[in-house]
Design a protein around this motif. Structure first.
Motif, mmCIF file in Angstrom:
data_model
loop_
_atom_site.group_PDB
_atom_site.id
_atom_site.type_symbol
_atom_site.label_atom_id
_atom_site.label_comp_id
_atom_site.label_asym_id
_atom_site.label_seq_id
_atom_site.Cartn_x
_atom_site.Cartn_y
_atom_site.Cartn_z
ATOM 1 N N GLY A 159 -3.981 25.052 -36.185
ATOM 2 C CA GLY A 159 -4.007 24.268 -34.944
ATOM 3 C C GLY A 159 -2.635 24.074 -34.357
ATOM 4 N N ASN A 160 -2.602 23.261 -33.290
ATOM 5 C CA ASN A 160 -1.330 23.028 -32.602
ATOM 6 C C ASN A 160 -0.592 21.849 -33.235
ATOM 7 O OD1 ASN A 160 -3.227 21.183 -31.792
ATOM 8 N ND2 ASN A 160 -2.572 21.122 -29.655
ATOM 9 N N PHE A 161 -0.240 22.027 -34.523
ATOM 10 C CA PHE A 161 0.389 20.942 -35.255
ATOM 11 C C PHE A 161 1.901 20.852 -35.011
ATOM 12 C CE2 PHE A 161 -3.278 22.173 -37.996
ATOM 13 C CZ PHE A 161 -3.969 20.981 -37.968
ATOM 14 N N VAL A 162 2.486 21.946 -34.492
ATOM 15 C CA VAL A 162 3.947 21.992 -34.378
ATOM 16 C C VAL A 162 4.380 22.065 -32.909
ATOM 17 C CG1 VAL A 162 6.020 23.320 -34.979
ATOM 18 C CG2 VAL A 162 4.157 23.106 -36.632
ATOM 19 N N THR A 163 5.195 21.117 -32.499
ATOM 20 C CA THR A 163 5.766 21.156 -31.146
ATOM 21 C C THR A 163 7.147 21.788 -31.250
ATOM 22 O OG1 THR A 163 4.654 19.079 -30.686
ATOM 23 C CG2 THR A 163 6.353 19.741 -29.129
ATOM 24 N N ALA A 164 7.431 22.702 -30.305
ATOM 25 C CA ALA A 164 8.711 23.418 -30.370
ATOM 26 C C ALA A 164 9.515 23.211 -29.094
ATOM 27 C CB ALA A 164 8.441 24.900 -30.569
ATOM 28 N N ARG A 165 10.789 23.497 -29.198
ATOM 29 C CA ARG A 165 11.634 23.524 -27.994
ATOM 30 C C ARG A 165 12.441 24.813 -28.055
ATOM 31 N NH1 ARG A 165 16.752 22.669 -29.506
ATOM 32 N NH2 ARG A 165 17.162 21.398 -31.344
ATOM 33 N N PRO A 166 12.917 25.287 -26.906
ATOM 34 C CA PRO A 166 13.686 26.541 -26.944
ATOM 35 C C PRO A 166 14.982 26.379 -27.725
ATOM 36 C CG PRO A 166 13.610 25.608 -24.721
ATOM 37 C CD PRO A 166 12.743 24.751 -25.563
ATOM 38 N N MET A 167 15.378 27.435 -28.395
ATOM 39 C CA MET A 167 16.668 27.410 -29.087
ATOM 40 C C MET A 167 17.783 27.311 -28.045
ATOM 41 S SD MET A 167 17.861 30.123 -31.932
ATOM 42 C CE MET A 167 17.217 29.425 -33.393
ATOM 43 N N GLY A 168 17.505 27.907 -26.872
ATOM 44 C CA GLY A 168 18.435 27.788 -25.749
ATOM 45 C C GLY A 168 19.439 28.914 -25.681
ATOM 46 N N ILE A 169 20.547 28.631 -24.981
ATOM 47 C CA ILE A 169 21.607 29.644 -24.815
ATOM 48 C C ILE A 169 22.741 29.259 -25.747
ATOM 49 C CG2 ILE A 169 23.223 30.697 -23.165
ATOM 50 C CD1 ILE A 169 21.155 29.793 -20.969
ATOM 51 N N ILE A 170 23.034 30.127 -26.700
ATOM 52 C CA ILE A 170 24.097 29.822 -27.661
ATOM 53 C C ILE A 170 25.188 30.878 -27.527
ATOM 54 C CG2 ILE A 170 24.644 29.477 -30.128
ATOM 55 C CD1 ILE A 170 21.685 28.680 -30.487
ATOM 56 N N ASN A 171 26.426 30.403 -27.301
ATOM 57 C CA ASN A 171 27.565 31.315 -27.096
ATOM 58 C C ASN A 171 27.232 32.414 -26.079
ATOM 59 O OD1 ASN A 171 29.103 29.886 -28.918
ATOM 60 N ND2 ASN A 171 28.457 31.168 -30.656
ATOM 61 N N GLY A 172 26.562 32.028 -25.034
ATOM 62 C CA GLY A 172 26.255 32.989 -23.970
ATOM 63 C C GLY A 172 25.007 33.808 -24.209
ATOM 64 N N THR A 173 24.383 33.694 -25.386
ATOM 65 C CA THR A 173 23.162 34.472 -25.640
ATOM 66 C C THR A 173 21.936 33.599 -25.407
ATOM 67 O OG1 THR A 173 24.329 35.719 -27.347
ATOM 68 C CG2 THR A 173 21.921 35.850 -27.375
ATOM 69 N N ASP A 174 21.058 34.063 -24.533
ATOM 70 C CA ASP A 174 19.816 33.329 -24.276
ATOM 71 C C ASP A 174 18.754 33.823 -25.270
ATOM 72 O OD1 ASP A 174 17.602 32.070 -23.385
ATOM 73 O OD2 ASP A 174 17.763 32.740 -21.288
ATOM 74 N N PHE A 175 18.298 32.925 -26.103
ATOM 75 C CA PHE A 175 17.309 33.316 -27.117
ATOM 76 C C PHE A 175 15.879 33.287 -26.565
ATOM 77 C CE2 PHE A 175 20.980 32.699 -29.747
ATOM 78 C CZ PHE A 175 20.817 33.607 -30.784
ATOM 79 N N MET A 176 15.747 32.938 -25.313
ATOM 80 C CA MET A 176 14.466 32.964 -24.585
ATOM 81 C C MET A 176 13.334 32.251 -25.339
ATOM 82 S SD MET A 176 14.576 36.509 -22.509
ATOM 83 C CE MET A 176 15.743 37.580 -23.245
ATOM 84 N N HIS A 177 12.324 33.001 -25.810
ATOM 85 C CA HIS A 177 11.178 32.332 -26.454
ATOM 86 C C HIS A 177 11.371 32.115 -27.951
ATOM 87 C CE1 HIS A 177 8.580 32.155 -22.967
ATOM 88 N NE2 HIS A 177 9.109 33.322 -22.619
#
Ligand SMILES: CC(C)(COP(=O)(O)OP(=O)(O)OC[C@H]1O[C@@H](n2cnc3c(N)ncnc32)[C@H](O)[C@@H]1OP(=O)(O)O)[C@@H](O)C(=O)NCCC(=O)NCCS
Length: 466
Positions: A159-177
Motif C-alpha cells: 500500500g501507500n505506506f511511504v510518503t516521499a519527497r524529491p532528492m532534489g538538485i545536488i551539486n547541480g545534478t537534478d535527481f528528478m524522480h
C-alpha cells in the motif's frame, strides 16, 4: 502426527548443524535420528519464544530474486510468520530496473552511485517493482502439499505506506524522480501487522502531489523499521556480514564497536554503508540490526535460531549480560533448569520458590535468552553462603560462563561479608574442586542448612574460603 493434512515425514538431520531441506525438496525422508531431531527442535524453542510477537523488517535486494532465492526466502519468512513474528518485507529492484532500461534501449544515469530517475527511468522502476511484487505475492500464495508452504495461508498487504519527497538538485545534478523517505504511516503498518498480514513494500514512495518517487531500498527499510520501532532490521545483501579491514567477519557488534570501526577505518569498505544503515536504525530505537548474505540458503533462519548466527548482528545495547535476576527472568530460569531437574542433576525447585527467591539469582542473558544462572543463599550467622543451582545451557558450555557465574556469586557473597561459600553437588564435584573448593563433612554446613540436608540424595559438600 495425527493431522492428515500435514506431511507424515520430516527431513532427516544428519547432525544438529544441518539445514532443513533445500527449496523445492519434498519432505520425504524419514527421521533417521529421532533423538537428534527432538534435541534440535527443543534447542530452537527458546528463540521461538523470544521472537514471538516481535516485529522484524526484512529487506532484500533485487539480486536475491535474480539468483533464484526468492521462493526459499518466502518459505522461511512464512515460517517466521507462523511463529507469531510480525514481518515487514522490503524488496529492492536495481537489476530488474537495469534490465527494463536495457530492453527499452534507455541509458542509465548514476551520480555517486545514486540513480538519476528521469520520467522514462521512472516507468522502468514502476514496471520492475510491479513485477517483483507480483512474484512475491505469488510465492506467498503457494500451498502445495509436501512443501514448506503446505497450510501456510499467508496474507500479504502492500500500500501507500511511504510518503516521499524529491532528492532534489545536488551539486547541480537534478535527481528528478529519485526521492527520499519523508514520512512512514507507522499506524497503518502496525494495524496491518496486528491483523496477521505481512506488509510488503517496494522501494517507491508517493508525494502529496500524487507523484511516485524511486527510493533507495535501505532508506525505506531503515525509515520503516525506525518508525514502527521494529525489534529487528535485517538487511539481506551481497555482503556476508561486516568484515574488519583485515577481512575478519564480525558476528556481533555493539554500537561502540561499530562507531570505532568506522572512525578508525578498520572496516572493509564494501560493508561501511550497510553498517551505517544498521546504526541509523539502532540509533532510532531498533533493538538489533542484522546483515546477512543472499548467497547462503536459510541464512535468515540460522541467524535467528542459532546462538552464533551467520552474518553480523549490531546491538543497540550490550548483547550479553551477567546480571542479577528480576521477576521477568523466572520463566527463562525454569526453562533452563527443567532438564537438569528431570535428570536429577539439580534438586527440583517449584515455580513459587523461584518466584519468591528470585533476588538470590544471577543470570546470564544473550539477546533476551537466559542461558545461565546461579543462586546465592546467605547464612550470615555462620558467615557462609550457599552457591546453588549453577547451570549453563548445554549448548553453551565450556566457554568459561560457569566460572563467570561462580565468580559473580563469590563477589555477591563477599559484599554481604560472608567468608566461606559451600556447594552441595552429586555430579559436579571435580568442577568445583578445580576452582578452589575442598571436600568437607556434612557437619560443616550451617545448622539451618544441615537440618534440610537430604540424606537420600547424599550430595557431596564442598567449601571454598573467600
Ligand atoms: C557445571 C557447569 C555449570 C559448567 O559450565 P561451563 O560454562 O561449561 O563452565 P566452564 O566453561 O567455566 O568450565 C568448563 C570446564 O568444566 C569441565 N566440566 C564440565 N562439567 C563437569 C563436571 N560435571 N565435572 C567436572 N568437570 C566438568 C569441562 O570439561 C571444562 O573443562 P576444561 O576447563 O578443562 O576444558 C555446567 O556444566 C552445567 O550446567 N552442568 C549441569 C548443572 C550442574 O551440574 N551444576 C552444578 C550443581 S550446583
Amino acid at each position: 502426527m495425527d493431522d492428515p493434512s500435514l506431511p507424515t515425514t520430516v527431513p532427516a538431520f544428519a547432525d544438529t548443524a544441518s539445514a532443513p531441506a533445500a527449496p523445492g525438496d519434498t519432505l520425504s525422508s524419514p527421521i533417521e535420528h529421532p533423538a537428534q531431531f527432538v534435541a534440535w527442535l527443543r534447542n530452537v524453542a527458546p528463540y521461538v519464544h523470544a521472537h514471538r510477537g516481535k516485529t522484524f523488517v526484512v529487506a532484500f535486494n533485487g539480486e536475491l530474486v535474480e539468483v533464484g532465492r526468492l521462493t526459499a526466502l518466502v518459505q522461511d519468512v512464512s515460517l517466521l510468520h507462523a511463529m507469531g513474528i510480525r514481518i515487514v518485507l522490503v524488496h529492492g529492484s536495481r537489476p530488474q530496473v537495469q534490465a527494463q532500461l536495457k530492453l527499452k534501449g534507455i541509458e542509465a544515469h548514476f551520480e555517486h552511485g545514486v540513480r538519476i530517475t528521469d520520467p522514462a527511468a521512472l516507468e522502468c522502476v514502476k514496471e520492475a517493482a510491479g513485477e517483483i511484487r507480483l512474484d512475491i505475492e505469488a510465492a506467498f500464495s503457494q500451498g502445495l502439499p509436501n512443501t514448506p508452504m503446505a497450510n501456510a495461508k499467508v496474507r500479504v498487504v502492500s500500500g501507500n505506506f511511504v510518503t516521499a519527497r524529491p532528492m532534489g538538485i545536488i551539486n547541480g545534478t537534478d535527481f528528478m524522480h529519485t526521492g527520499v523517505v519523508r514520512k512512514v504511516d507507522a499506524d497503518a503498518i502496525k494495524f496491518t501487522l496486528a491483523n496477521n498480514a505481512i506488509v510488503l513494500l517496494s522501494p517507491l514512495g508517493f508525494s502529496p502531489t500524487g507523484e511516485a518517487f524511486n527510493l533507495m531500498l535501505e532508506d525505506v527499510a531503515v525509515s520503516v523499521a525506525s518508525s514502527v520501532k521494529a525489534d529487528k532490521l535485517i538487511l539481506i545483501g551481497e555482503e556476508d556480514g561486516v568484515r574488519d579491514a583485515a577481512g575478519e567477519l564480525r558476528p556481533e557488534l555493539s554500537m561502540v564497536d561499530a562507531e570505532k570501526m568506522l572512525s578508525t577505518g578498520d572496516i572493509d569498505p564494501a560493508d561501511a554503508d550497510d553498517l551505517r544503515y544498521l546504526m541509523r536504525a539502532c540509533k532510532a530505537g531498533v533493538a538489533r540490526g542484522h546483515l546477512l548474505p543472499i548467497g547462503l540458503d536459510g541464512a535468515l533462519l540460522m541467524e535467528l535460531f542459532t546462538h552464533s548466527g551467520v552474518g553480523t548482528m549490531l546491538a543497540r545495547e550490550n548483547l550479553e549480560s551477567l546480571r542479577e535476576a528480576t521477576a521477568d527472568d523466572v520463566g527463562g530460569i525454569i526453562k533452563l533448569i527443567e532438564p537438569l531437574e528431570a535428570d536429577g542433576t539439580l534438586v527440583k525447585r517449584p515455580r513459587e520458590v523461584i518466584e519468591r527467591e528470585i533476588d538470590h539469582f544471577t543470570v546470564l542473558e544473550h539477546d533476551g535468552f537466559i542461558f545461565g544462572c546461579a543462586a546465592l543463599y546467605p547464612f550470615p550467622a555462620a558467615g557462609m553462603g550457599e552457591l546453588a543451582c549453577l547451570t549453563v545451557h548445554a549448548e553453551y558450555r565450556e566457554y568459561g560462563d560457569g566460572e563467570r557465574l561462580m565468580k559473580r556469586i563469590e563477589s555477591r557473597a563477599k559484599a554481604l561479608g560472608l567468608t566461606r561459600l559451600f556447594v552441595l553437588t552429586t555430579r559436579t564435584g571435580h568442577w568445583f574442586i578445580k576452582r578452589g573448593f575442598a571436600p568437607a563433612s556434612v557437619d560443616s554446613l550451617p545448622i539451618e542448612r544441615l537440618q534440610l540436608y537430604n540424606w537420600q540424595r547424599r550430595s557431596q559438600v564442598l567449601i571454598k574460603t573467600l
